[in-house]
Design an enzyme around this catalytic site. Structure first.
Site, mmCIF file in Angstrom:
data_model
loop_
_atom_site.group_PDB
_atom_site.id
_atom_site.type_symbol
_atom_site.label_atom_id
_atom_site.label_comp_id
_atom_site.label_asym_id
_atom_site.label_seq_id
_atom_site.Cartn_x
_atom_site.Cartn_y
_atom_site.Cartn_z
ATOM 1 N N HIS A 307 0.793 -1.174 -0.033
ATOM 2 C CA HIS A 307 0.085 0.030 -0.102
ATOM 3 C C HIS A 307 0.954 1.264 -0.113
ATOM 4 O O HIS A 307 1.740 1.301 0.867
ATOM 5 C CB HIS A 307 -0.921 0.033 1.098
ATOM 6 C CG HIS A 307 -2.058 1.003 1.253
ATOM 7 N ND1 HIS A 307 -1.719 2.127 1.374
ATOM 8 C CD2 HIS A 307 -3.474 0.967 1.271
ATOM 9 C CE1 HIS A 307 -2.780 2.956 1.255
ATOM 10 N NE2 HIS A 307 -4.032 2.195 1.214
ATOM 11 N N HIS A 350 0.020 3.129 11.767
ATOM 12 C CA HIS A 350 1.067 3.828 11.688
ATOM 13 C C HIS A 350 0.845 5.062 12.633
ATOM 14 O O HIS A 350 0.018 5.256 13.226
ATOM 15 C CB HIS A 350 1.265 4.539 10.436
ATOM 16 C CG HIS A 350 0.102 5.388 9.949
ATOM 17 N ND1 HIS A 350 -1.164 5.229 9.568
ATOM 18 C CD2 HIS A 350 0.129 6.801 9.601
ATOM 19 C CE1 HIS A 350 -1.791 5.976 9.238
ATOM 20 N NE2 HIS A 350 -0.966 7.130 9.196
ATOM 21 N N GLU A 356 -3.846 14.619 11.697
ATOM 22 C CA GLU A 356 -4.921 14.235 10.672
ATOM 23 C C GLU A 356 -6.356 14.438 11.306
ATOM 24 O O GLU A 356 -6.851 13.623 12.208
ATOM 25 C CB GLU A 356 -4.890 12.636 10.165
ATOM 26 C CG GLU A 356 -3.226 12.431 9.771
ATOM 27 C CD GLU A 356 -3.189 10.821 9.308
ATOM 28 O OE1 GLU A 356 -4.421 10.144 9.690
ATOM 29 O OE2 GLU A 356 -2.025 10.570 9.217
ATOM 30 N N HIS A 380 -6.680 12.303 14.515
ATOM 31 C CA HIS A 380 -5.520 11.241 15.010
ATOM 32 C C HIS A 380 -4.170 12.348 14.954
ATOM 33 O O HIS A 380 -3.803 12.669 13.656
ATOM 34 C CB HIS A 380 -5.254 9.964 14.149
ATOM 35 C CG HIS A 380 -6.434 9.321 14.161
ATOM 36 N ND1 HIS A 380 -7.007 8.901 12.816
ATOM 37 C CD2 HIS A 380 -7.155 8.585 15.062
ATOM 38 C CE1 HIS A 380 -8.013 7.991 13.150
ATOM 39 N NE2 HIS A 380 -8.210 7.945 14.292
ATOM 40 N N HIS A 386 -2.754 4.770 14.935
ATOM 41 C CA HIS A 386 -3.937 4.717 14.234
ATOM 42 C C HIS A 386 -3.847 3.658 13.014
ATOM 43 O O HIS A 386 -2.940 3.230 12.600
ATOM 44 C CB HIS A 386 -4.729 5.863 14.051
ATOM 45 C CG HIS A 386 -3.983 6.839 13.242
ATOM 46 N ND1 HIS A 386 -2.905 7.612 13.563
ATOM 47 C CD2 HIS A 386 -4.073 7.101 11.992
ATOM 48 C CE1 HIS A 386 -2.464 8.239 12.361
ATOM 49 N NE2 HIS A 386 -3.094 8.182 11.540
#
Length: 454
Positions: A307, A350, A356, A380, A386
């Site tokens: 990803h 991560h 964020e 976050h 998270h």
């Protein structure tokens, strides 16, 4: 009636409203007039303008900024802006906060999520319906941002507003709206956004018959939003410049009592005038409002394994003084195909130097199977861990890795290099989900010391 309009400009038809035209392109120099001959040719400030108009420059950068970042537009209006202000009096919007703002509340640090805010029971226009969730940086030094929600049910009829603290990105989630600016009109529906430059006057009215008009706002105190560099991606994909739409000139010739409200260094002021300030008949330049349809974003991603970083979904970025580190990034997670082999496909777990603030416009977000719904929000903050909830982890870890298309989804993120400080309103909001952290409680130990994949 409309001259110098691109014949290929896209149009949006709202319910029982006129069709609007737009000029395509990002960061272009545009010219547009709503009366023939209103726009001077060959010079900016003639001794006398046609129709008895006044010439006025609106600057979005210092005069000596390099050509590539120099922004200004010349406006030809019925009255100069000095007539659109008078004696100011202070007013208050107690739920609209500006950084630096360290609120006193009892909510401890943690990963946070909120359900949607319900429709208001009282009558509120767009300005009255703005509620600040987080602030970051310092508006006085032109760094950082604020994340707001809005929810309203009345039009700004004789009320007008400009924000001297920063540019405003409006992200509708429920209900279509019309944003009438000095430089023209923009109609927005959910999955579209608009940017209103710092200092640009506007008002917001409702379109259609809805129960609630709700959405999100990013107030960017720093350098203006621009397109991110594509690097090795090359010349195409992500947000393509031709999909950004700038309004054509439109003016409001109204001689009735009106109010102009201003946000300046975190305080609010109002002045009473006897006419509409949206009186620009023609303009040219590159300091403009614009809209963008998020559904035209062309995502790129992994086509074999792993990803990529979420930065691959950046629509717009507001740079800071540090190369590669954004003051604010606007990131979306649109419909897309997942095809990676031997890969945990949702965003990985991560911790991040960036903070964020996330919202959902439509559908579901693939990393959160439950609890995160359209109109909801999550936060976050920097270095707090998270990632996918337990259900999302189990589904992604055990599902067949065949091509899967994520459909009917649109999530976004306001991401900043600064910690986002929670407001008292956000900390005490009744829709705060006290059990959000429990979404990871099922992620138990699987390690047993023996080799092999478990």
């Amino acid at each position: 009636m409309l001259d110098k309009v691109d014949p290929n400009a896209t149009q949006f038809t709202g319910a029982n409203v006129e069709t609007l035209a737009y000029m395509p392109g990002f960061g272009n120099d545009f010219e547009t007039e709503s009366l023939p001959g209103a726009l001077p040719q060959g010079q900016n400030s003639p001794q006398k303008c046609n129709y008895g108009l006044y010439a006025e420059q609106l600057s979005g950068s210092p005069f000596t900024a390099p050509r590539g970042t120099n922004e200004r537009s010349w406006l030809y209006r019925i009255r100069p802006s000095v007539r659109h202000t008078g004696r100011f009096t202070k007013i208050d919007y107690p739920l609209w906060k500006t950084a630096p703002h360290i609120a006193e509340h009892s909510l401890a640090l943690g990963q946070l999520r909120w359900s949607p805010v319900p429709a208001p029971s009282e009558t509120l226009n767009f300005l009255e319906g703005i509620r600040t969730m987080t602030t970051a940086g310092d508006a006085l030094s032109q760094t950082g941002m604020a994340a707001h929600l809005y929810v309203f049910n009345a039009d700004m009829v004789d009320d007008y507003f400009f924000n001297a603290d920063g540019e405003m990105m409006i992200v509708p989630e429920a209900g279509s709206i019309r944003v009438f600016t000095e430089l023209g009109k923009m109609d927005l529906e959910p999955s579209e956004i608009c940017i209103i430059p710092r200092g640009t006057m506007f008002k917001v009215t409702r379109l259609g018959e809805e129960k609630v008009w709700r959405g999100y706002i990013c107030e960017n105190y720093g350098a203006k939003f621009t397109l991110p560099d594509r690097g090795p991606i090359g010349a195409n994909c992500l947000a393509n410049p031709r999909d950004f739409k700038t309004p054509v000139a439109a003016y409001e010739d109204k001689e009735t009592p009106c109010r102009v409200q201003v946000k300046w260094c975190g305080s609010f002021h109002v002045t009473e005038i006897g006419h509409s300030p949206l009186d620009v008949v023609a303009w040219h330049g590159n300091y403009t409002p614009y809209k963008y349809d998020l559904r035209t974003f062309s995502p790129v991603g992994a086509i074999l394994f792993d990803h990529p970083d979420p930065s691959i979904f950046t629509v717009l970025t507001a740079p800071s003084g540090e190369e590669g580190t954004a003051n604010v990034d606007f990131v979306i997670f649109p419909p897309r195909w997942l095809v990676a082999e031997h890969t945990f496909r949702p965003p990985w777990y991560h911790r991040n130097i960036m903070s964020e603030f996330m919202g959902l416009i439509q559908g579901r977000y693939d990393a959160k199977e439950e609890g995160f719904v359209p109109g909801g929000m999550s936060l976050h903050n920097m270095m707090l861990p998270h990632g996918p909830d337990f259900t999302g982890f189990e589904k992604a870890s055990n599902g067949e890795l065949k091509p899967v298309k994520l459909e009917n989804t649109m999530a976004f993120m306001f991401e900043t290099r600064f910690p986002q400080q929670l407001t008292k309103f956000a900390a005490e909001l009744e829709t705060l989900q006290d059990n959000y952290v429990d979404c990871w409680s099922g992620l138990e130990r699987k390690f047993d010391g023996t080799p092999g994949i478990k």
